[in-house]
Scaffold this motif. Structure first.
Motif, PDB file in Angstrom:
ATOM      1  N   PHE A  31       0.821  -1.220   0.000  1.00  9.91           N
ATOM      2  CA  PHE A  31       0.000   0.000   0.000  1.00  9.91           C
ATOM      3  C   PHE A  31       0.852   1.266   0.000  1.00  9.91           C
ATOM      4  CE2 PHE A  31      -2.580  -3.270   2.216  1.00  9.91           C
ATOM      5  CZ  PHE A  31      -3.598  -3.378   1.284  1.00  9.91           C
ATOM      6  N   LEU A  32       2.093   1.133   0.468  1.00  9.30           N
ATOM      7  CA  LEU A  32       3.001   2.271   0.484  1.00  9.30           C
ATOM      8  C   LEU A  32       3.496   2.591  -0.923  1.00  9.30           C
ATOM      9  CD1 LEU A  32       4.702   4.269   2.189  1.00  9.30           C
ATOM     10  CD2 LEU A  32       6.434   2.483   2.376  1.00  9.30           C
ATOM     11  N   ILE A  33       3.954   1.555  -1.651  1.00 14.19           N
ATOM     12  CA  ILE A  33       4.387   1.701  -3.042  1.00 14.19           C
ATOM     13  C   ILE A  33       3.715   0.568  -3.823  1.00 14.19           C
ATOM     14  CG2 ILE A  33       6.352   1.966  -4.605  1.00 14.19           C
ATOM     15  CD1 ILE A  33       8.127   2.455  -2.222  1.00 14.19           C
ATOM     16  N   PRO A  34       2.504   0.794  -4.315  1.00 17.97           N
ATOM     17  CA  PRO A  34       1.730  -0.287  -4.939  1.00 17.97           C
ATOM     18  C   PRO A  34       2.470  -1.029  -6.039  1.00 17.97           C
ATOM     19  CG  PRO A  34       0.347   1.638  -4.587  1.00 17.97           C
ATOM     20  CD  PRO A  34       1.754   2.050  -4.262  1.00 17.97           C
ATOM     21  N   ARG A  35       3.219  -0.288  -6.879  1.00 17.73           N
ATOM     22  CA  ARG A  35       3.888  -0.948  -7.996  1.00 17.73           C
ATOM     23  C   ARG A  35       5.003  -1.878  -7.549  1.00 17.73           C
ATOM     24  NH1 ARG A  35       5.649   3.070 -12.590  1.00 17.73           N
ATOM     25  NH2 ARG A  35       6.606   1.090 -13.256  1.00 17.73           N
ATOM     26  N   LEU A  36       5.540  -1.646  -6.335  1.00 20.69           N
ATOM     27  CA  LEU A  36       6.630  -2.486  -5.835  1.00 20.69           C
ATOM     28  C   LEU A  36       6.165  -3.932  -5.698  1.00 20.69           C
ATOM     29  CD1 LEU A  36       9.447  -2.922  -4.534  1.00 20.69           C
ATOM     30  CD2 LEU A  36       8.438  -2.230  -2.352  1.00 20.69           C
ATOM     31  N   TYR A  37       4.981  -4.124  -5.094  1.00 21.01           N
ATOM     32  CA  TYR A  37       4.495  -5.484  -4.883  1.00 21.01           C
ATOM     33  C   TYR A  37       4.090  -6.137  -6.206  1.00 21.01           C
ATOM     34  CZ  TYR A  37       1.712  -9.384  -3.183  1.00 21.01           C
ATOM     35  OH  TYR A  37       1.213 -10.644  -2.951  1.00 21.01           O
ATOM     36  N   HIS A  38       3.526  -5.355  -7.089  1.00 24.88           N
ATOM     37  CA  HIS A  38       3.112  -5.936  -8.382  1.00 24.88           C
ATOM     38  C   HIS A  38       4.324  -6.371  -9.200  1.00 24.88           C
ATOM     39  CE1 HIS A  38      -1.099  -5.117  -7.848  1.00 24.88           C
ATOM     40  NE2 HIS A  38      -0.862  -3.824  -7.625  1.00 24.88           N
ATOM     41  N   LEU A  58      14.867   9.879  19.140  1.00 22.81           N
ATOM     42  CA  LEU A  58      14.287  10.496  17.957  1.00 22.81           C
ATOM     43  C   LEU A  58      13.271  11.562  18.346  1.00 22.81           C
ATOM     44  CD1 LEU A  58      13.964  10.434  14.825  1.00 22.81           C
ATOM     45  CD2 LEU A  58      12.138   8.747  15.182  1.00 22.81           C
ATOM     46  N   ASN A  59      13.418  12.756  17.767  1.00 19.64           N
ATOM     47  CA  ASN A  59      12.446  13.824  17.967  1.00 19.64           C
ATOM     48  C   ASN A  59      11.418  13.830  16.838  1.00 19.64           C
ATOM     49  OD1 ASN A  59      13.572  14.762  20.353  1.00 19.64           O
ATOM     50  ND2 ASN A  59      14.873  16.236  19.343  1.00 19.64           N
ATOM     51  N   TYR A  60      11.866  14.105  15.645  1.00 18.65           N
ATOM     52  CA  TYR A  60      10.959  14.130  14.493  1.00 18.65           C
ATOM     53  C   TYR A  60      11.766  13.886  13.226  1.00 18.65           C
ATOM     54  CZ  TYR A  60      12.766  18.872  13.699  1.00 18.65           C
ATOM     55  OH  TYR A  60      13.594  19.947  13.479  1.00 18.65           O
ATOM     56  N   PHE A  61      11.062  13.656  12.132  1.00 21.17           N
ATOM     57  CA  PHE A  61      11.732  13.471  10.845  1.00 21.17           C
ATOM     58  C   PHE A  61      10.814  13.947   9.728  1.00 21.17           C
ATOM     59  CE2 PHE A  61       9.271   9.642  11.486  1.00 21.17           C
ATOM     60  CZ  PHE A  61       8.754   9.359  10.234  1.00 21.17           C
ATOM     61  N   SER A  62      11.430  14.277   8.619  1.00 27.13           N
ATOM     62  CA  SER A  62      10.698  14.595   7.392  1.00 27.13           C
ATOM     63  C   SER A  62      11.275  13.731   6.271  1.00 27.13           C
ATOM     64  CB  SER A  62      10.832  16.080   7.042  1.00 27.13           C
ATOM     65  OG  SER A  62      12.186  16.441   6.837  1.00 27.13           O
ATOM     66  N   VAL A 114       3.808   6.474   4.699  1.00 27.77           N
ATOM     67  CA  VAL A 114       5.254   6.427   4.890  1.00 27.77           C
ATOM     68  C   VAL A 114       5.691   6.600   6.352  1.00 27.77           C
ATOM     69  CG1 VAL A 114       7.413   7.632   4.393  1.00 27.77           C
ATOM     70  CG2 VAL A 114       5.846   7.101   2.543  1.00 27.77           C
ATOM     71  N   PRO A 115       5.139   7.575   7.103  1.00 24.37           N
ATOM     72  CA  PRO A 115       5.679   7.828   8.450  1.00 24.37           C
ATOM     73  C   PRO A 115       5.686   6.610   9.366  1.00 24.37           C
ATOM     74  CG  PRO A 115       4.258   9.634   7.778  1.00 24.37           C
ATOM     75  CD  PRO A 115       4.088   8.557   6.750  1.00 24.37           C
ATOM     76  N   SER A 116       4.664   5.779   9.330  1.00 24.02           N
ATOM     77  CA  SER A 116       4.574   4.677  10.280  1.00 24.02           C
ATOM     78  C   SER A 116       5.710   3.664  10.140  1.00 24.02           C
ATOM     79  CB  SER A 116       3.217   3.981  10.153  1.00 24.02           C
ATOM     80  OG  SER A 116       3.119   2.915  11.058  1.00 24.02           O
ATOM     81  N   PRO A 117       5.931   3.047   8.951  1.00 27.66           N
ATOM     82  CA  PRO A 117       7.048   2.093   8.855  1.00 27.66           C
ATOM     83  C   PRO A 117       8.409   2.765   9.001  1.00 27.66           C
ATOM     84  CG  PRO A 117       6.050   2.462   6.706  1.00 27.66           C
ATOM     85  CD  PRO A 117       5.145   3.103   7.704  1.00 27.66           C
ATOM     86  N   THR A 118       8.509   4.006   8.550  1.00 27.90           N
ATOM     87  CA  THR A 118       9.783   4.720   8.674  1.00 27.90           C
ATOM     88  C   THR A 118      10.131   4.948  10.135  1.00 27.90           C
ATOM     89  OG1 THR A 118       9.389   5.862   6.567  1.00 27.90           O
ATOM     90  CG2 THR A 118      11.058   6.790   8.027  1.00 27.90           C
ATOM     91  N   ARG A 119       9.150   5.372  10.932  1.00 23.26           N
ATOM     92  CA  ARG A 119       9.406   5.583  12.355  1.00 23.26           C
ATOM     93  C   ARG A 119       9.795   4.273  13.042  1.00 23.26           C
ATOM     94  NH1 ARG A 119       8.416   9.492  16.015  1.00 23.26           N
ATOM     95  NH2 ARG A 119       7.379  10.763  14.418  1.00 23.26           N
TER      96      ARG A 119
END
Length: 316
Positions: free
Chosen positions: A163-170, A243-247, A263-268
């Motif tokens: 769901f994060l990068i749909p084409r990756l799984y396909h 960790l404080n925050y990220f962009s 993106v934020p959830s798996p990245t964190r």
């Protein structure tokens, strides 16, 4: 040294009136003897101090990458109750001699001992000391980490990114992945009153494991902010960061765009459970403080001010 005008010997009580005459008669001789004795002791003490300082090491080895340059850059400064030394203090490549630096531990004056005579040793470190070692480790290529295991291993399979990068799984269904996390510039350390902050710019390259090859498919650019705590362990300065925050931003991709809302959830998760412990493992080993051989720091605590941290402590 002139003592004739400063030395005045007066006896009180008992038969002092009788002996005072002898004191006055031989005052010049007494002054001369005291002056010579004091001068000899000062010269003897200065010679011993000069010999001692000359025998101190010029570098403190940390590891195969970094060595602390501890050469003196100014003459010692004496007060009625202390002696202050300024050393270069920056980290240099191991087995190399660094040019003279303008930055040193003496940029921040040592504070008074806060009313406690037990604080016999004060060390002040400028933030440039930390930035110098950051630069060395970056240039040595040590600020990177290949992630192949995470607490939730599903995140390192293309199915976890469908769901994060749909084409990756396909394009690569149910393939295992690696994340190559690397700094793209030296982390920047800033010391302020009561806190130590660090910013890091990272590239996270998403790599798919094929049957007999590896395929980089996307690169996510991260800018993260962490806050740190410093402490003293033995004669080493150790630390820990959170960790404080990220962009983030998608730097390039062969598999389409990111679903930015996810993106934020798996990245964190990756940053907090993998990358931050990796960084803290380095900081936990610590770096040696410029302590004279034979001294051991104890009862130390940390003070932070603008651009520097200080360590008042007793020693043994």
């Amino acid at each position: 040294m002139y003592m004739e005008e400063d030395l005045d010997i007066t006896l009180n009580g008992g038969s002092s009136w009788f002996y005072q005459g002898f004191i006055d008669a031989f005052s010049n001789h007494i002054r001369s003897s005291l002056e010579n004795a004091i001068m000899n002791k000062i010269v003897e003490g200065a010679s011993k101090l000069d010999l001692f300082l000359g025998g101190l090491p010029k570098e403190i080895y940390v590891d195969r990458v970094a060595t602390m340059n501890v050469t003196f850059i100014n003459d010692p400064r004496f007060s009625s109750s202390s002696v202050e030394f300024d050393i270069d203090g920056l980290f240099i490549p191991s087995n190399k001699t660094a040019p003279q630096s303008d930055m040193h531990f003496g940029d921040t004056k040592l504070a008074p001992p806060l009313g406690s005579s037990s604080n016999m040793l004060w060390i002040s470190l400028d933030e440039d000391v930390f930035n110098s070692v950051s630069s060395l480790y970056f240039k040595a290529g040590l600020l990177q980490h290949m992630v192949d295991k995470v607490p939730d291993q599903f995140l390192l399979n293309t199915a976890g990114w469908r769901f994060l990068i749909p084409r990756l799984y396909h394009k690569y269904p149910n393939k295992d992945m690696l994340l190559n996390i690397s700094a793209i510039s030296p982390p920047s350390v800033r010391i302020n009153v009561g806190r130590i902050d660090t910013t890091m710019d990272l590239d996270v390259i998403v790599i798919v494991l094929g049957s007999d090859d590896i395929v980089p498919v996307a690169c996510i650019s991260l800018s993260i902010s962490v806050s740190g705590r410093a402490s003293v362990s033995g004669n080493n300065l150790v630390g820990n960061v959170e960790l404080n925050y990220f962009s983030f931003d998608l730097k390039w991709s062969d598999i389409g765009k990111l679903h930015t809302g996810i993106v934020p959830s798996p990245t964190r998760i990756v940053l907090k459970t993998l990358f931050m412990p990796y960084v803290n493992s380095y900081l936990g080993h610590g770096f040696p403080l410029p302590i004279i051989k034979g001294f051991v720091i104890r009862d130390s605590y940390i003070l932070t001010s603008y651009s520097s941290i200080m360590f008042p402590s007793s020693n043994q």
